[in-house]
Structure formats: C-alpha cells, structure tokens
Enzyme design. Structure first.
Site, PDB file in Angstrom:
ATOM      1  CG  HIS A  51      88.762 -48.297   5.580  1.00  0.00           C
ATOM      2  ND1 HIS A  51      89.919 -48.364   6.320  1.00  0.00           N
ATOM      3  CD2 HIS A  51      88.320 -49.570   5.465  1.00  0.00           C
ATOM      4  CE1 HIS A  51      90.165 -49.628   6.652  1.00  0.00           C
ATOM      5  NE2 HIS A  51      89.207 -50.377   6.135  1.00  0.00           N
TER       6      HIS A  51
ATOM      7  CD  GLU B 203      89.752 -42.989   7.070  1.00  0.00           C
ATOM      8  OE1 GLU B 203      90.460 -43.070   8.083  1.00  0.00           O
ATOM      9  OE2 GLU B 203      88.948 -43.883   6.730  1.00  0.00           O
TER      10      GLU B 203
ATOM     11  CB  CYS C 105      94.018 -47.961   8.788  1.00  0.00           C
ATOM     12  SG  CYS C 105      93.396 -47.972   7.076  1.00  0.00           S
TER      13      CYS C 105
ATOM     14  CB  CYS D  57      92.879 -44.410   5.308  1.00  0.00           C
ATOM     15  SG  CYS D  57      91.448 -45.495   5.063  1.00  0.00           S
TER      16      CYS D  57
END
Length: 168
Positions: free
Chosen positions: A59, A61, A89, A92
């Site tokens: 992801h 992040e 999410c 993260c």
C-alpha cells in the site's frame, strides 16, 4: 504556525502525495499516493502497487514508510508526518503507530475499509501505545475524484470487454 499556514502546508504536501498516485495509476493500480515529511522535506515516497508488486502489503503508506525508514536508517520516524490521499486501512494504521508517526494527514475518507475515522477509529484506541495526531479531508474532493474516476474507467473497460466477448 497559524491554522491558515498549516492548511496551506497540508495542501502543498497533499498535492505531492497526489503526484505519487500517478505512479500507481500508470501501473493500473488504485491511485493512492503517500509521502513522509520530516523537518520540511520529503524523506519517503510511496504509491499503491500490491498487484504489480505481487505484495499484499504494498500500500502507498507502507511503501512511503519503508522509504522513509531507509532514508533515516531507523524504523522509528519520530517527528515525521505522513500524507496519504485516502484514509488508511487497518494494516497501514498499525504501521503508522509502529513507525511513531507524529501526524497523519489524509485526503478522502474510505467508508469501506478506512480504519482511522470511518471504521474502528484505530488510532484513537486507548490500548495503542503511541498517539498520532490526525487531520482528514485535505484536498478530499481531488483525492476522492481521482479514485472514483479510476474505478469508473475500470468498470467501463470491463463492460466493453464483456460486450466484445458476448459479440454485442
């Protein structure tokens, strides 16, 4: 710093995060981008690429945090701020806490899987061992439209493929 100055700074850095989303979109990934800022300079950049990277943790992040940690040679990013185009999410959010991010700034809310404000409010839980300051909604319309446009294009492509397969 005044509230107005902070808002101008947040918008500036969010536009940088949006530019990272370009990399994801170029790879036909969900266009999410992130940057880590420490002492007024970008120390980490990342964009979504779990499909092309064959990595469920890729992801935006996580990638920005990894890049920042490598830059400062420490997994603890004390005093750093993370700017990301969409609400993080659960995975993260956990990484943000473990990295000791000072401040999270995100663009659009993520009603389905956002774990900061939309669902669970993970960063505000009393059992978390680090507190992260959170600011949401910075450039929210631009961030949201970016992702919505991506999924509109994807749905249109899928419909066109289906019509072609069905001979119509």
């Amino acid at each position: 710093m005044t509230i107005e100055q902070q808002l101008l700074q947040d918008r500036y850095w969010m536009r940088e995060a949006l530019s990272m989303a370009d990399h994801a979109e170029a790879a036909d990934e969900v266009p999410v981008g992130a940057i880590v800022v420490l002492d007024g300079r970008v120390i980490g950049r990342g964009w979504n690429h779990p499909i092309s990277g064959q990595d469920p943790t890729a992801h935006a992040e996580i990638m920005a945090l990894r890049d920042a940690a490598a830059t400062v040679a420490n997994y603890r990013l004390v005093g750093a701020d993370l700017y990301v185009t969409i609400e993080p999410c659960t995975m993260c959010s956990g990484a943000i806490v473990h990295a000791r991010i000072r401040r999270l700034v995100y663009g659009a809310s993520e009603p389905k899987s956002g774990a900061v404000a939309s669902n669970g409010q993970l960063l505000q839980q009393s059992w978390m061992n680090h507190r992260v300051e959170v600011t949401g909604g910075i450039e929210a319309e631009r961030c949201s439209e970016r992702i919505s446009a991506f999924f509109r294009r994807r749905r249109a492509q899928q419909k066109a493929l289906k019509r072609a397969r069905d001979g119509g």
